[in-house]
Design a protein around this motif. Sequence first.
Motif, short mmCIF file in Angstrom:
data_model
loop_
_atom_site.label_atom_id
_atom_site.label_comp_id
_atom_site.label_asym_id
_atom_site.label_seq_id
_atom_site.Cartn_x
_atom_site.Cartn_y
_atom_site.Cartn_z
N ASN A 178 0.82 -1.22 0.00
CA ASN A 178 0.00 0.00 0.00
C ASN A 178 0.85 1.26 0.00
O ASN A 178 0.42 2.31 -0.48
N HIS A 179 2.05 1.17 0.53
CA HIS A 179 2.94 2.33 0.57
C HIS A 179 3.69 2.50 -0.75
O HIS A 179 4.13 3.58 -1.08
N VAL A 180 3.87 1.39 -1.47
CA VAL A 180 4.69 1.43 -2.68
C VAL A 180 3.84 1.33 -3.94
O VAL A 180 4.01 2.09 -4.88
N ASN A 181 2.92 0.40 -3.97
CA ASN A 181 2.12 0.14 -5.16
C ASN A 181 0.78 0.87 -5.07
O ASN A 181 0.01 0.64 -4.15
N HIS A 182 0.54 1.72 -6.03
CA HIS A 182 -0.66 2.54 -5.98
C HIS A 182 -1.73 2.12 -6.97
O HIS A 182 -2.80 2.70 -7.00
N LEU B 225 -9.94 -6.78 -10.14
CA LEU B 225 -10.45 -8.15 -10.13
C LEU B 225 -9.88 -9.02 -9.01
O LEU B 225 -10.37 -10.13 -8.77
N CYS B 226 -8.81 -8.56 -8.34
CA CYS B 226 -8.22 -9.32 -7.22
C CYS B 226 -7.48 -8.34 -6.32
O CYS B 226 -7.55 -7.13 -6.52
N ASP B 227 -6.74 -8.85 -5.34
CA ASP B 227 -6.05 -7.99 -4.37
C ASP B 227 -4.66 -7.52 -4.82
O ASP B 227 -3.97 -6.85 -4.07
N MET B 228 -4.26 -7.86 -6.01
CA MET B 228 -2.94 -7.49 -6.53
C MET B 228 -2.82 -5.97 -6.66
O MET B 228 -3.74 -5.30 -7.12
N THR B 229 -1.65 -5.45 -6.25
CA THR B 229 -1.35 -4.03 -6.47
C THR B 229 -0.04 -3.93 -7.22
O THR B 229 0.83 -4.80 -7.10
#
Length: 188
Positions: free
Chosen positions: A44-48, A53-57
């Motif tokens: 959450n801090h790095v990938n915005h 469709l899923c929890d991938m960031t």
Amino acid sequence: MFANNTKFFDHIRRQTALDQQRFQCSHCSKRFATERLLRDHMRNHVNHYKCPLCDMTCPLPSSLRNHIRFRHSEERPFKCDYCDYSCKNLIDLRKHLDTHSKEPAYRCEFESCSFSARSLCSIKLHYRKVHEGDSEPRYKCHVCDKCFTRGNNLTVHLRKKHQFKCGEQDQRAGPQRDCLLRDGQHGL
């Protein structure tokens, strides 16, 4: 209701007392019960860019597009000119196109051997059988004298045909054989 068991167990772990949450986020100091929960949080801090469709960031929009194309899309834009095969990327298409070539992709590197094949697996099998003598049956069953080229095949044979179990030494085979005789039978 949870999407899968992992999500359920994550929920349970989040309920642990604060003094048992040993993994701490270096950005916001929030604590977590497992290292994996911390890693998921760190995204959450790095990938915005989150997949809808899923929890991938992801850190970049292009990464998210690739993720959706490979994980969630059935679209296969790369098509073979010679058959009905289609795939999601150019690398897979190039590998597939090798199947249509008449030229062998691999040649045996053993001196004075002219064997060639279309697959690496075939070359390895050839090398084991021809150049390492793997086709010679070197493993002999001490019960029925049947021979095998691989030790594992002898082990399977002993278990299935003679009801041996691994773990205890068979006196007839000498110190190198590590198998049990049939239940209740000793010194046949």
